[in-house]
Design a protein around this motif. Structure first.
Motif, short mmCIF file in Angstrom:
data_model
loop_
_atom_site.label_atom_id
_atom_site.label_comp_id
_atom_site.label_asym_id
_atom_site.label_seq_id
_atom_site.Cartn_x
_atom_site.Cartn_y
_atom_site.Cartn_z
N GLY A 188 -4.29 12.02 -3.79
CA GLY A 188 -5.53 12.60 -3.28
C GLY A 188 -6.12 13.65 -4.21
N THR A 189 -5.68 13.65 -5.45
CA THR A 189 -6.18 14.60 -6.44
C THR A 189 -6.57 13.86 -7.71
N GLY A 190 -7.41 14.51 -8.49
CA GLY A 190 -7.82 13.93 -9.75
C GLY A 190 -8.64 14.92 -10.54
N ARG A 191 -9.31 14.39 -11.56
CA ARG A 191 -10.16 15.22 -12.41
C ARG A 191 -11.49 14.50 -12.63
N VAL A 192 -12.55 15.28 -12.62
CA VAL A 192 -13.88 14.72 -12.81
C VAL A 192 -13.94 14.05 -14.18
N TYR A 193 -14.35 12.80 -14.17
CA TYR A 193 -14.54 12.05 -15.41
C TYR A 193 -16.02 12.04 -15.78
N SER A 194 -16.87 11.83 -14.76
CA SER A 194 -18.31 11.80 -14.98
C SER A 194 -19.01 12.01 -13.62
N TRP A 195 -20.33 12.17 -13.66
CA TRP A 195 -21.08 12.32 -12.42
C TRP A 195 -22.54 12.00 -12.66
N VAL A 196 -23.25 11.75 -11.57
CA VAL A 196 -24.69 11.51 -11.61
C VAL A 196 -25.31 12.18 -10.40
N VAL A 197 -26.46 12.81 -10.61
CA VAL A 197 -27.21 13.42 -9.51
C VAL A 197 -28.36 12.47 -9.16
N THR A 198 -28.38 12.02 -7.91
CA THR A 198 -29.39 11.08 -7.46
C THR A 198 -30.53 11.82 -6.77
N HIS A 199 -31.74 11.60 -7.26
CA HIS A 199 -32.94 12.23 -6.70
C HIS A 199 -33.81 11.22 -5.95
N GLN A 200 -33.56 9.94 -6.14
CA GLN A 200 -34.34 8.86 -5.54
C GLN A 200 -33.68 8.42 -4.23
N VAL A 201 -34.47 8.15 -3.21
CA VAL A 201 -33.94 7.63 -1.94
C VAL A 201 -33.76 6.12 -2.10
N PHE A 202 -32.50 5.68 -2.20
CA PHE A 202 -32.19 4.26 -2.31
C PHE A 202 -31.81 3.66 -0.97
N ALA A 203 -31.30 4.49 -0.06
CA ALA A 203 -30.89 4.02 1.26
C ALA A 203 -31.47 4.98 2.29
N PRO A 204 -32.16 4.46 3.29
CA PRO A 204 -32.75 5.34 4.31
C PRO A 204 -31.74 6.28 4.97
N TRP A 236 0.85 -1.18 0.00
CA TRP A 236 0.00 0.00 0.00
C TRP A 236 0.88 1.23 0.00
N VAL A 237 0.56 2.17 -0.90
CA VAL A 237 1.35 3.41 -1.02
C VAL A 237 0.41 4.61 -0.93
N PRO A 238 0.91 5.74 -0.44
CA PRO A 238 0.06 6.94 -0.37
C PRO A 238 -0.36 7.40 -1.77
N ALA A 239 -1.61 7.82 -1.86
CA ALA A 239 -2.12 8.40 -3.11
C ALA A 239 -1.99 9.92 -3.03
N ASP A 256 -5.01 11.38 -10.33
CA ASP A 256 -3.75 11.88 -10.90
C ASP A 256 -2.60 10.89 -10.73
N ASP A 257 -2.83 9.81 -9.97
CA ASP A 257 -1.78 8.82 -9.72
C ASP A 257 -1.53 7.90 -10.91
#
Length: 129
Positions: free
Chosen positions: A52-68, A47-50, A84-85
């Protein structure tokens, strides 16, 4: 959530450390954690330190309650971040700051840790200045 391959990763996340697996034989960095290296087939890793940075590849906005447990957060935005690693390292996490309308592919982000009430620690992402 934790299993044989990811237990050490979850332990590090609870300490607010972001780590990645690196093959002990060929030194290839990989995520998500797994028992065998995709590149050389070796079964030993460290295990090595990451970064902790990157770039947005994609995203989704969740409007439905799937977990209480998340009912009070709807709607929430989950990002897929290219770390970025390395070129093929992707990690999910929720958007910690900002609005979905401000997101764009390639937006630089950094990891932040969220300690949940149930003792779980999550990796979230916020835009980098």
């Amino acid at each position: 959530m934790s299993d044989r391959d990811s237990a050490a990763w979850w332990d590090a996340v609870r300490r607010h450390e972001l780590t990645l697996q690196r093959c002990a034989a060929c030194r290839e960095v990989r995520f998500p954690p797994r028992a065998m290296c995709n590149r050389c087939g070796a079964e030993s890793a460290e295990w090595v330190p990451a970064l902790g940075t990157g770039r947005v590849y994609s995203w989704v906005v969740t409007h439905q309650v799937f977990a209480p447990a998340l009912a009070g957060r709807v709607p929430y935005t989950t990002l897929l971040v290219r770390l970025d690693d390395g070129p093929d390292l992707l990690m999910y996490g929720n958007l910690a700051e900002g609005a979905p309308a401000d997101l764009r592919p390639g937006l630089p982000v950094e990891a932040v840790f969220e300690d949940a009430e149930d003792g779980t620690t999550l990796i979230n992402w916020r835009p980098r200045p």
